[in-house]
Scaffold this active site. Structure first.
Site, PDB file in Angstrom:
ATOM      1  N   GLY A 110      11.979  -7.736  15.686  1.00 38.69           N
ATOM      2  CA  GLY A 110      11.576  -7.935  17.036  1.00 38.69           C
ATOM      3  C   GLY A 110      12.160  -7.027  17.685  1.00 38.69           C
ATOM      4  N   CYS A 111      13.329  -6.429  16.839  1.00 36.35           N
ATOM      5  CA  CYS A 111      13.688  -5.352  18.679  1.00 36.35           C
ATOM      6  C   CYS A 111      14.486  -4.301  17.354  1.00 36.35           C
ATOM      7  CB  CYS A 111      15.232  -6.191  18.552  1.00 36.35           C
ATOM      8  SG  CYS A 111      16.371  -5.310  20.329  1.00 36.35           S
ATOM      9  N   GLY A 112      13.810  -3.100  18.839  1.00 36.78           N
ATOM     10  CA  GLY A 112      14.072  -1.680  18.109  1.00 36.78           C
ATOM     11  C   GLY A 112      15.516  -1.145  18.741  1.00 36.78           C
TER      12      GLY A 112
END
Length: 270
Positions: A110-112
């Site tokens: 969910g987090c780049g």
């Protein structure tokens, strides 16, 4: 590995108020994908294991590890016990600069930007978007109407995001899926580069919120308009305003909210 096509079967119990039924369910896969540049590990992404070459190339472009005109080579994609390793060859000067950017932690689905070592690594400012493209609202809604038809992984699992690229007429040219919204966009960016589709000639729609990292990646490669089905964040709006990126949220049900550069989305009268 069972997840070669992005899904796997799992035994589950389906429960209702009156019944319990044992069955098999199709589940979206999420596995570690390690990116190595010139044989040096740099990042581990938690991703759906399909279109991994597109993921590696798109991540490299959107994170400014390489430029659009740099020489690069995908050496191989190796399957390991619990994941994959993607080996890329990039110019030595780029590799030397990359050595100054440390990502000691994995980047989760969910987090780049999880694992970036400094605020400067995260809050870098892309160049101004040079494309002058303007899109009619009708084209945006046309692309959104057809996006769900091109999400086979989500149709099977209900667990993946999609990022699609449409031309100015709203015709979808390319769609990529992943459990991570940023991974889906990176896969799309890699696919655009691989198919020689200019990023400035169309717009991106995504089945997620418009977070900072999505706006940053879009602006980095010159996409003029990013539309999301959910809300943006304050930092995404600020970056869009600063770079010339048109930013649209809540794009669904023939409605939308424009948060930055409204001239990018021309009003279509009924």
């Amino acid at each position: 590995m069972e997840c070669l096509h992005g899904t796997a079967l799992r035994h589950v119990e389906q429960r209702t108020p009156t019944n319990v039924r044992a069955t098999d369910d199709i589940i979206a896969c999420e596995v570690p994908v390690a990116l190595h540049y010139n044989a040096v590990p740099f990042a581990v992404l938690m991703a759906t294991p399909c279109d991994l070459a597109d993921l590696a190339l798109g991540f490299s472009l959107s994170e400014a590890i390489i430029g659009p005109h740099d020489a690069w080579q995908l050496d191989d994609v190796l399957e390991e016990l619990e994941g994959f390793v993607v080996n890329m060859r990039i110019p030595e000067a780029r590799a030397a600069r990359l050595a100054q950017r440390s990502r000691p932690m994995p980047s989760y689905g969910g987090c780049g930007i999880c694992g970036s070592a400094s605020i400067e690594d995260v809050l870098r400012m892309p160049a101004q978007v040079s494309s002058q493209l303007q899109v009619d609202e009708s084209a945006l809604h046309r692309a959104l109407d057809t996006l769900h038809q091109q999400q086979p992984l989500n149709a099977e699992t209900g667990a993946t995001h999609a990022a699609g690229f449409a031309n100015a007429r709203g015709e979808l040219l390319l769609v990529r899926e992943d459990v991570g919204r940023h991974n889906a966009l990176d896969k799309l960016i890699g696919g655009l580069h691989g198919h020689n589709i200019p990023a400035g000639d169309g717009f991106v729609i995504t089945t997620s919120r418009a977070s900072y990292e999505l706006a940053m990646k879009a602006a980095q490669i010159g996409i003029p308009l990013l539309a999301a089905i959910s809300a943006p964040t304050t930092l995404a709006i600020a970056l869009a305003q600063s770079t010339g990126l048109g930013l649209v949220g809540f794009a669904r049900d023939r409605k939308c909210v424009v948060y930055a550069h409204p001239h990018r989305l021309r009003r279509t009268t009924p």
